[in-house]
Design a protein around this motif. Structure first.
Motif, PDB file in Angstrom:
ATOM      1  N   ASN A  65       0.741  -1.167  -0.110  1.00  0.00           N
ATOM      2  CA  ASN A  65      -0.063  -0.122  -0.033  1.00  0.00           C
ATOM      3  C   ASN A  65       0.987   1.264  -0.089  1.00  0.00           C
ATOM      4  OD1 ASN A  65      -2.183   1.652   0.336  1.00  0.00           O
ATOM      5  ND2 ASN A  65      -3.327   0.311   1.723  1.00  0.00           N
ATOM      6  N   ILE A  66       0.344   2.442  -0.221  1.00  0.00           N
ATOM      7  CA  ILE A  66       1.190   3.621  -0.144  1.00  0.00           C
ATOM      8  C   ILE A  66       1.671   3.768   1.334  1.00  0.00           C
ATOM      9  CG2 ILE A  66       0.865   6.147  -0.176  1.00  0.00           C
ATOM     10  CD1 ILE A  66      -1.292   5.633  -2.340  1.00  0.00           C
ATOM     11  N   GLY A  67       2.879   3.995   1.323  1.00  0.00           N
ATOM     12  CA  GLY A  67       3.520   4.455   2.735  1.00  0.00           C
ATOM     13  C   GLY A  67       4.401   3.438   3.090  1.00  0.00           C
ATOM     14  N   CYS A  68       4.441   2.238   2.354  1.00  0.00           N
ATOM     15  CA  CYS A  68       5.063   1.038   2.884  1.00  0.00           C
ATOM     16  C   CYS A  68       6.221   1.044   2.077  1.00  0.00           C
ATOM     17  CB  CYS A  68       4.549  -0.140   2.853  1.00  0.00           C
ATOM     18  SG  CYS A  68       3.742  -0.808   1.347  1.00  0.00           S
ATOM     19  N   LYS A  69       7.544   0.311   2.406  1.00  0.00           N
ATOM     20  CA  LYS A  69       8.568  -0.311   1.539  1.00  0.00           C
ATOM     21  C   LYS A  69       8.562  -1.388   1.174  1.00  0.00           C
ATOM     22  CE  LYS A  69      12.680   2.722   2.244  1.00  0.00           C
ATOM     23  NZ  LYS A  69      13.759   3.030   3.272  1.00  0.00           N
ATOM     24  N   VAL A  70       8.798  -1.945  -0.143  1.00  0.00           N
ATOM     25  CA  VAL A  70       8.790  -3.123  -0.426  1.00  0.00           C
ATOM     26  C   VAL A  70      10.114  -3.542  -1.130  1.00  0.00           C
ATOM     27  CG1 VAL A  70       6.587  -2.966  -1.109  1.00  0.00           C
ATOM     28  CG2 VAL A  70       7.846  -2.499  -2.768  1.00  0.00           C
ATOM     29  N   ARG A  71      10.515  -4.795  -0.668  1.00  0.00           N
ATOM     30  CA  ARG A  71      11.660  -5.252  -1.578  1.00  0.00           C
ATOM     31  C   ARG A  71      11.059  -6.285  -2.454  1.00  0.00           C
ATOM     32  NH1 ARG A  71      14.681  -8.097   2.476  1.00  0.00           N
ATOM     33  NH2 ARG A  71      14.940  -9.800   1.212  1.00  0.00           N
ATOM     34  N   ILE A  72      11.553  -6.213  -3.938  1.00  0.00           N
ATOM     35  CA  ILE A  72      11.182  -7.068  -4.902  1.00  0.00           C
ATOM     36  C   ILE A  72      12.317  -7.566  -5.736  1.00  0.00           C
ATOM     37  CG2 ILE A  72       8.970  -5.949  -5.148  1.00  0.00           C
ATOM     38  CD1 ILE A  72       9.963  -4.156  -7.589  1.00  0.00           C
TER      39      ILE A  72
ATOM     40  N   TYR B  30       7.883  -9.143 -11.562  1.00  0.00           N
ATOM     41  CA  TYR B  30       8.472  -8.839 -10.086  1.00  0.00           C
ATOM     42  C   TYR B  30       8.080  -9.874  -9.142  1.00  0.00           C
ATOM     43  CZ  TYR B  30      10.210  -4.482 -12.312  1.00  0.00           C
ATOM     44  OH  TYR B  30      10.932  -3.589 -13.063  1.00  0.00           O
ATOM     45  N   LYS B  31       8.796 -10.441  -8.234  1.00  0.00           N
ATOM     46  CA  LYS B  31       8.389 -11.240  -7.142  1.00  0.00           C
ATOM     47  C   LYS B  31       8.619 -10.428  -5.700  1.00  0.00           C
ATOM     48  CE  LYS B  31       8.729 -15.538  -4.770  1.00  0.00           C
ATOM     49  NZ  LYS B  31       9.528 -16.754  -4.541  1.00  0.00           N
ATOM     50  N   VAL B  32       7.449 -10.222  -4.896  1.00  0.00           N
ATOM     51  CA  VAL B  32       7.433  -9.349  -3.838  1.00  0.00           C
ATOM     52  C   VAL B  32       8.072 -10.376  -2.691  1.00  0.00           C
ATOM     53  CG1 VAL B  32       6.177  -8.296  -2.037  1.00  0.00           C
ATOM     54  CG2 VAL B  32       5.331  -8.412  -4.398  1.00  0.00           C
ATOM     55  N   LEU B  33       9.315  -9.770  -2.328  1.00  0.00           N
ATOM     56  CA  LEU B  33      10.171 -10.540  -1.237  1.00  0.00           C
ATOM     57  C   LEU B  33       9.965  -9.826   0.199  1.00  0.00           C
ATOM     58  CD1 LEU B  33      13.763 -10.165  -2.872  1.00  0.00           C
ATOM     59  CD2 LEU B  33      11.964 -12.129  -2.935  1.00  0.00           C
ATOM     60  N   SER B  34       9.405  -8.658   0.426  1.00  0.00           N
ATOM     61  CA  SER B  34       9.037  -8.299   1.636  1.00  0.00           C
ATOM     62  C   SER B  34       8.327  -7.063   1.608  1.00  0.00           C
ATOM     63  CB  SER B  34      10.389  -8.226   2.719  1.00  0.00           C
ATOM     64  OG  SER B  34      10.993  -7.087   2.386  1.00  0.00           O
ATOM     65  N   ILE B  35       7.555  -6.739   2.636  1.00  0.00           N
ATOM     66  CA  ILE B  35       6.719  -5.321   2.914  1.00  0.00           C
ATOM     67  C   ILE B  35       7.001  -4.739   4.294  1.00  0.00           C
ATOM     68  CG2 ILE B  35       4.355  -4.525   2.851  1.00  0.00           C
ATOM     69  CD1 ILE B  35       3.423  -6.915   1.081  1.00  0.00           C
ATOM     70  N   HIS B  36       7.346  -3.790   4.449  1.00  0.00           N
ATOM     71  CA  HIS B  36       7.621  -3.178   5.718  1.00  0.00           C
ATOM     72  C   HIS B  36       7.431  -1.910   5.782  1.00  0.00           C
ATOM     73  CE1 HIS B  36      11.449  -3.403   3.326  1.00  0.00           C
ATOM     74  NE2 HIS B  36      11.749  -2.433   4.031  1.00  0.00           N
ATOM     75  N   ARG B  37       7.378  -1.403   7.140  1.00  0.00           N
ATOM     76  CA  ARG B  37       7.133   0.263   7.305  1.00  0.00           C
ATOM     77  C   ARG B  37       8.452   1.002   6.899  1.00  0.00           C
ATOM     78  NH1 ARG B  37       2.614  -0.216   9.486  1.00  0.00           N
ATOM     79  NH2 ARG B  37       2.155  -1.427  11.226  1.00  0.00           N
ATOM     80  N   SER B  38       8.336   2.190   6.247  1.00  0.00           N
ATOM     81  CA  SER B  38       9.473   2.907   5.630  1.00  0.00           C
ATOM     82  C   SER B  38      10.414   3.124   6.782  1.00  0.00           C
ATOM     83  CB  SER B  38       9.070   4.148   4.892  1.00  0.00           C
ATOM     84  OG  SER B  38       8.221   4.797   5.579  1.00  0.00           O
ATOM     85  N   ASN B  39      10.179   3.357   8.023  1.00  0.00           N
ATOM     86  CA  ASN B  39      10.992   3.501   9.108  1.00  0.00           C
ATOM     87  C   ASN B  39      11.672   2.408   9.628  1.00  0.00           C
ATOM     88  OD1 ASN B  39       8.774   2.716  10.340  1.00  0.00           O
ATOM     89  ND2 ASN B  39       8.346   4.423  11.322  1.00  0.00           N
ATOM     90  N   GLN B  40      11.429   1.151   9.106  1.00  0.00           N
ATOM     91  CA  GLN B  40      12.118  -0.255   9.557  1.00  0.00           C
ATOM     92  C   GLN B  40      12.866  -0.545   8.339  1.00  0.00           C
ATOM     93  OE1 GLN B  40       8.434  -2.350  10.444  1.00  0.00           O
ATOM     94  NE2 GLN B  40       8.678  -1.975  12.424  1.00  0.00           N
ATOM     95  N   GLU B  41      13.948  -1.422   8.756  1.00  0.00           N
ATOM     96  CA  GLU B  41      14.702  -1.823   7.805  1.00  0.00           C
ATOM     97  C   GLU B  41      13.996  -3.185   7.515  1.00  0.00           C
ATOM     98  OE1 GLU B  41      17.717  -0.688   6.473  1.00  0.00           O
ATOM     99  OE2 GLU B  41      17.103   0.894   7.488  1.00  0.00           O
ATOM    100  N   ALA B  42      14.449  -3.400   6.133  1.00  0.00           N
ATOM    101  CA  ALA B  42      14.004  -4.867   5.286  1.00  0.00           C
ATOM    102  C   ALA B  42      14.429  -6.148   6.362  1.00  0.00           C
ATOM    103  CB  ALA B  42      14.309  -4.739   3.863  1.00  0.00           C
ATOM    104  N   VAL B  43      13.559  -7.082   6.226  1.00  0.00           N
ATOM    105  CA  VAL B  43      14.046  -8.390   7.109  1.00  0.00           C
ATOM    106  C   VAL B  43      14.277  -9.347   5.943  1.00  0.00           C
ATOM    107  CG1 VAL B  43      13.025  -8.110   9.327  1.00  0.00           C
ATOM    108  CG2 VAL B  43      11.757  -8.643   7.317  1.00  0.00           C
TER     109      VAL B  43
END
Length: 163
Positions: A87-94, A150-163
């Motif tokens: 969604n808008i406001g999140c960071k994604v790793r793809i 693109y494959k979605v690897l992770s979804i996280h809050r923009s103020n958190q680091e990717a896991v």
């Protein structure tokens, strides 16, 4: 009715700060430049005066743009974003499946988009395709160069680091 401008809190703050700077600092600076140029006499051939007036017009135009954006702003509270789906406001790793390359983007409204800073618009082809996707989903994006996957690897809050 004007289109809603979707902003993150960070984007809202940045626009408010820019507006404050334009109104308080830049207006005074350009007014001083105009005053100094006027004191040089004949305005018809005064390049400094013309440049200062152009700068003044640009500042006023930008102030008007920002005020219009803020008037129609809808702020996304990033702490409340559902992390089950993009969604808008999140960071994604793809994962770019063609190049086997990991990418990280923050999904933002079109006002804040800046691909050089990893911020893509919810209205861009990739942003649109990613919205609503979950971890492990594969999304396809139609581009002029063909279909990108693109494959979605992770979804996280923009103020958190990717896991």
């Amino acid at each position: 009715m004007d289109k809603k401008n979707i902003l993150t809190y960070e984007g809202l703050k940045k626009l408010e700060d820019e507006l404050q700077d334009l109104k308080v600092v830049k207006r005074k600076e350009v007014a001083q430049k105009i005053k100094e140029a006027r004191e040089q006499g004949d305005l018809s051939e005064n390049a400094e005066y013309d440049a200062a007036k152009d700068e003044q017009r640009d500042i006023e135009t930008r102030i008007e743009q920002i005020e219009k954006i803020l008037k129609n702003a809808e702020v996304v509270v990033e702490e409340e974003v559902d992390l089950d789906k993009i969604n808008i406001g999140c960071k994604v790793r793809i994962l770019d499946m063609e190049y086997n390359e990991e990418l990280e983007y923050k999904i933002v409204g079109s006002t804040e988009a800046n691909s050089l800073k990893g911020k893509i618009s919810n209205e861009s082809p990739v942003g649109k395709a990613l919205l609503g996707a979950s971890v492990d989903d594969v999304v396809e994006v139609e581009t002029q160069m063909g279909v990108l996957k693109y494959k979605v690897l992770s979804i996280h809050r923009s103020n958190q680091e990717a896991v």
